[in-house]
Write an enzyme that holds these catalytic residues in place. Structure first.
Site, PDB file in Angstrom:
ATOM      1  N   ILE A  61     -10.149   3.594   6.177  1.00 41.41           N
ATOM      2  CA  ILE A  61      -9.597   2.611   7.109  1.00 41.41           C
ATOM      3  C   ILE A  61      -8.097   2.626   6.852  1.00 41.41           C
ATOM      4  O   ILE A  61      -7.643   2.503   5.710  1.00 41.41           O
ATOM      5  CB  ILE A  61     -10.214   1.210   6.912  1.00 41.41           C
ATOM      6  CG1 ILE A  61      -9.559   0.186   7.850  1.00 41.41           C
ATOM      7  CG2 ILE A  61     -10.147   0.751   5.481  1.00 41.41           C
ATOM      8  CD1 ILE A  61     -10.246  -1.186   7.817  1.00 41.41           C
ATOM      9  N   SER A  62      -7.316   2.819   7.895  1.00 41.87           N
ATOM     10  CA  SER A  62      -5.887   3.039   7.740  1.00 41.87           C
ATOM     11  C   SER A  62      -5.158   1.815   7.189  1.00 41.87           C
ATOM     12  O   SER A  62      -5.601   0.673   7.354  1.00 41.87           O
ATOM     13  CB  SER A  62      -5.262   3.422   9.087  1.00 41.87           C
ATOM     14  OG  SER A  62      -5.735   4.667   9.528  1.00 41.87           O
ATOM     15  N   GLN A  63      -4.038   2.068   6.545  1.00 40.68           N
ATOM     16  CA  GLN A  63      -3.127   1.031   6.084  1.00 40.68           C
ATOM     17  C   GLN A  63      -2.777   0.111   7.254  1.00 40.68           C
ATOM     18  O   GLN A  63      -2.500   0.579   8.352  1.00 40.68           O
ATOM     19  CB  GLN A  63      -1.869   1.708   5.541  1.00 40.68           C
ATOM     20  CG  GLN A  63      -0.763   0.789   5.104  1.00 40.68           C
ATOM     21  CD  GLN A  63       0.514   1.565   4.797  1.00 40.68           C
ATOM     22  OE1 GLN A  63       0.633   2.742   5.142  1.00 40.68           O
ATOM     23  NE2 GLN A  63       1.461   0.907   4.163  1.00 40.68           N
TER      24      GLN A  63
END
Length: 212
Positions: A61-63
């Site tokens: 899950i992206s920053q």
């Protein structure tokens, strides 16, 4: 026990707004989506860390800042139809659903697509359609798109994405070899006229599929 709402508002202020992303609609969307519901249970206390986090099947899950940056760069408005490549947990789709009219998101791993669909439905985000399939081919049936955002990097821009982008549409994607990717914004100004701008260095999982 973590106060997730307080952590979320703190994330919006310190990780996003203070880095210069002050677009109100994007900040409100980031503040509205409960990121803790999109990470594995064991990592929920880290949901608002300033970093990407692992999810199932060696995906991430992206920053939060990168999610906000991509949404901002895509210039999303309520009239837009958006294609997302790489649903993952569904977090970025949930953010975009609060900015655009319709989001079509494609995930190659069927079990991730199923869990993301259930998660988004539970949050009442009826304007998101999750498809299990090869995102590198885009989604011709629903084209053209006002914006296309990819959560997977490629050495080249898939021709299907360029063809499925509306005139005036924005494509946001990591471009370049793994380990040396740049997040780029490509705007389709005409039938065969595409303008490219580099935004920031990033590190995304590689695009897989027929044209990945």
């Amino acid at each position: 026990m973590v106060d997730y709402r307080a952590a979320r508002l703190n994330m919006v202020e310190y990780q996003i707004a203070r880095r210069g992303l002050t677009e109100l609609a994007v900040l409100e969307a980031m503040a509205a989506v409960p990121r803790e519901k999109f990470v594995p249970t064991a990592l929920r206390d880290r949901a608002y860390d300033d970093t990407a986090l692992p999810i199932a099947h060696d995906q991430t899950i992206s920053q939060p800042y990168i999610v906000a940056l991509m949404a901002w760069a895509a210039e999303l408005v309520r009239a837009d139809k958006v294609l997302e490549i790489g649903t993952g947990s569904g977090y970025a789709a949930a953010v975009m659903a609060r900015l655009a009219g319709r989001v079509v998101t494609i995930e190659r791993i069927a079990s991730l697509a199923d869990s993301a669909r259930a998660r988004l439905n539970k949050l009442g985000l009826a304007n998101v359609q999750v498809i299990a399939g090869d995102g590198s081919a885009g989604c011709e049936a629903d084209a053209p798109f006002d914006a296309i955002l990819s959560a997977a990097g490629s050495r080249t821009v898939p021709s299907a994405w360029k063809e499925q982008l509306a005139i005036g549409g924005r494509l946001i994607m990591p471009l370049g070899p793994f380990g040396d990717q740049q997040l780029v914004k490509i705007v389709r100004n005409g039938e065969n006229d595409y303008a490219r701008k580099t935004l920031v260095a990033v590190r995304f999982v590689p695009l897989l599929g027929g044209t990945g």
